[in-house]
Design an enzyme around this catalytic site. Structure first.
Site, PDB file in Angstrom:
ATOM      1  N   HIS A   1       0.834  -1.208   0.000  1.00 27.18           N
ATOM      2  CA  HIS A   1       0.000   0.000   0.000  1.00 27.18           C
ATOM      3  C   HIS A   1       0.871   1.262   0.000  1.00 27.18           C
ATOM      4  CE1 HIS A   1      -3.610   2.398   1.240  1.00 27.18           C
ATOM      5  NE2 HIS A   1      -2.665   3.175   1.757  1.00 27.18           N
ATOM      6  N   GLU A   2       1.823   1.304   0.912  1.00 29.38           N
ATOM      7  CA  GLU A   2       2.679   2.493   1.012  1.00 29.38           C
ATOM      8  C   GLU A   2       3.637   2.584  -0.176  1.00 29.38           C
ATOM      9  OE1 GLU A   2       1.713   4.567   2.972  1.00 29.38           O
ATOM     10  OE2 GLU A   2       0.471   3.315   4.251  1.00 29.38           O
TER      11      GLU A   2
ATOM     12  N   HIS B   1       1.819   4.434  -2.892  1.00 29.35           N
ATOM     13  CA  HIS B   1       1.895   5.889  -2.744  1.00 29.35           C
ATOM     14  C   HIS B   1       3.235   6.417  -3.251  1.00 29.35           C
ATOM     15  CE1 HIS B   1      -1.824   6.434  -0.627  1.00 29.35           C
ATOM     16  NE2 HIS B   1      -1.472   5.721   0.431  1.00 29.35           N
TER      17      HIS B   1
END
Length: 434
Positions: A232-233, A236
């Site tokens: 997820h990170e 980003h």
């Protein structure tokens, strides 16, 4: 060999495909003469032969026939030699002056009019082309200059050439996506998490330690959840890098290492604790993004959505065994714990995906719309910060209509993915450390 010489000369200089093709053609001409690298005459001949390129269309837009200019060049490429590296450095400088992000054929043509390339400069000047004319034609796309007597019929063609050059110039003003070479990596920590996930999954599948089955369910789900947080990170950071923020590389965000996150407590520890205590997928604030370095508001929005997209990828992977035909026959008394753990992990992924998309400050859903809001609204949201996340959890816990709607939506999605609710509930029961 020619490509090696060209790569060395163009080190740290970004070339468009058109410029590279021109230079490769010039290098091929020099190789046929037995020379190590192309000289300015080779480059100029290749530039003016590249039909459809920005340089070719700009010259035609000035009312000059590129083929006629080529005919006046020395056939053997003779003349004072300017190192190819210096020619490309000059071209890169010319591109920067014009507000372009890559070196194109037009920049090669411009530097061929410099005094350190006298043969090509004299040839172009004799054809009626000046540096001023080229730059003016490129930047303003004016009407073509009048040609010689009797060339009136050629003017519409020249105007069409100038019109074709305009979009090519606009493309050069768009910042290119950065190279990914040497940027991405996989940290040993992430490899360790994948190993723990695989090992615990094998133990559950083959029922190797029956008496400790619930413990390995916890290991499997926690390892899978931390892997998902890392992806997820990474989502980003990856989009932020493409969008212009180079600081994510030095921060180690592109190595899938959860320990490199800005706040390990909020990003890893708290989500895992919430998962163990109540089976809730708490999102964490992890990577620091330099929003001022991003190309546009669209990229800012894309950065916020990059994390949920990573979570979506993990959800798809988890759901694959449940959507394959005949998967029901795989479930047995021996591996039931594996499917319970996998089903609950799928539930957690859906929970995290939906929660992150809620447009509340501190969550990715708000981050996606934040760039489009007024500065006063953004300032208010910044003051709220991560308190918004806890407001959402209070609503989910103490406002039954909101809670029921949210969880019914989650179970509807898992049902559509073929994940049985019974397996989710059973997997959740193994996760509660109470």
């Amino acid at each position: 060999m020619p490509s090696t010489v060209l790569d060395k000369a163009a080190a740290d200089i970004q070339l468009t495909r058109s410029a590279r093709e021109v230079l490769e053609t010039a290098m091929a001409d020099s190789e046929r003469r037995g020379e190590a690298e192309a000289n300015p005459v080779d480059v100029m001949r290749a530039v003016l032969s590249s039909r459809g390129s920005l340089a070719y269309e700009t010259v035609r837009g000035l009312g000059v026939d590129p083929a006629a200019v080529i005919a006046t060049l020395p056939q053997n490429g003779s003349g004072p030699t300017l190192p190819l590296r210096q020619l490309l450095v000059n071209a890169n400088r010319e591109a920067q002056v014009l507000g372009h992000y890559q070196v194109d054929s037009i920049h090669l043509l411009l530097v061929l009019m410099y005094s350190d390339s006298p043969v090509t400069a004299a040839t172009l000047q004799q054809s009626g082309i000046t540096l001023y004319d080229l730059r003016r034609q490129l930047q303003a796309a004016p009407r073509p200059a009048p040609g010689p007597a009797g060339a009136g019929a050629a003017q519409p063609s020249a105007r069409r050439a100038a019109a074709r050059a305009a979009p090519l110039d606009r493309n050069l003003r768009r910042r290119p996506l950065p190279t990914l070479k040497g940027v991405l990596g996989v940290s040993p920590v992430f490899v360790g998490l994948l190993s723990a996930l695989a090992a615990s999954g094998a133990v559950l599948w083959f029922d190797l330690v029956p008496q400790a089955g619930p413990l390995f369910v916890i290991v499997f789900v926690v390892a899978g959840w931390v892997v998902s947080l890392s992806v997820h990170e990474f989502g980003h950071a990856f989009v932020a890098y493409l969008g212009g923020d180079r600081s994510v590389v030095a921060s180690g965000y592109l190595t899938l290492n959860p320990l490199r996150y800005t706040n390990v407590l909020l990003s890893i520890v708290m989500p895992v604790v919430f998962l163990l205590l109540g089976g809730i997928a708490l999102p964490g604030g992890a990577v620091y993004i330099d929003h001022a370095a991003l190309r546009s508001r669209r990229w800012d929005t894309a950065v916020s959505l990059g994390g949920p997209f990573g979570t979506l990828i993990c959800l798809v992977i988890v759901a694959v065994p449940f959507v394959l035909p005949g998967h029901e026959a795989w479930i047995s008394d021996t591996n039931i714990l594996f499917f319970e753990a996998l089903a609950f992990l799928g539930f957690v992924e859906v929970f995290a995906l939906l929660l992150n998309l809620v447009p509340i400050p501190g969550l990715d859903g708000f981050g996606a719309i934040r760039p489009w809001l007024s500065y006063s609204v953004q300032a208010t949201a910044n003051r709220i910060g991560f308190a918004g996340i806890f407001i959402v959890f209070i609503l989910l816990w103490y406002v039954p209509p909101i809670r029921d709607t949210f969880f019914l939506t989650i179970f509807h999605i898992t049902d559509q993915l073929g994940i049985p609710a019974g397996l989710i509930v059973s997997g959740s029961a193994h996760m509660r450390l109470q």
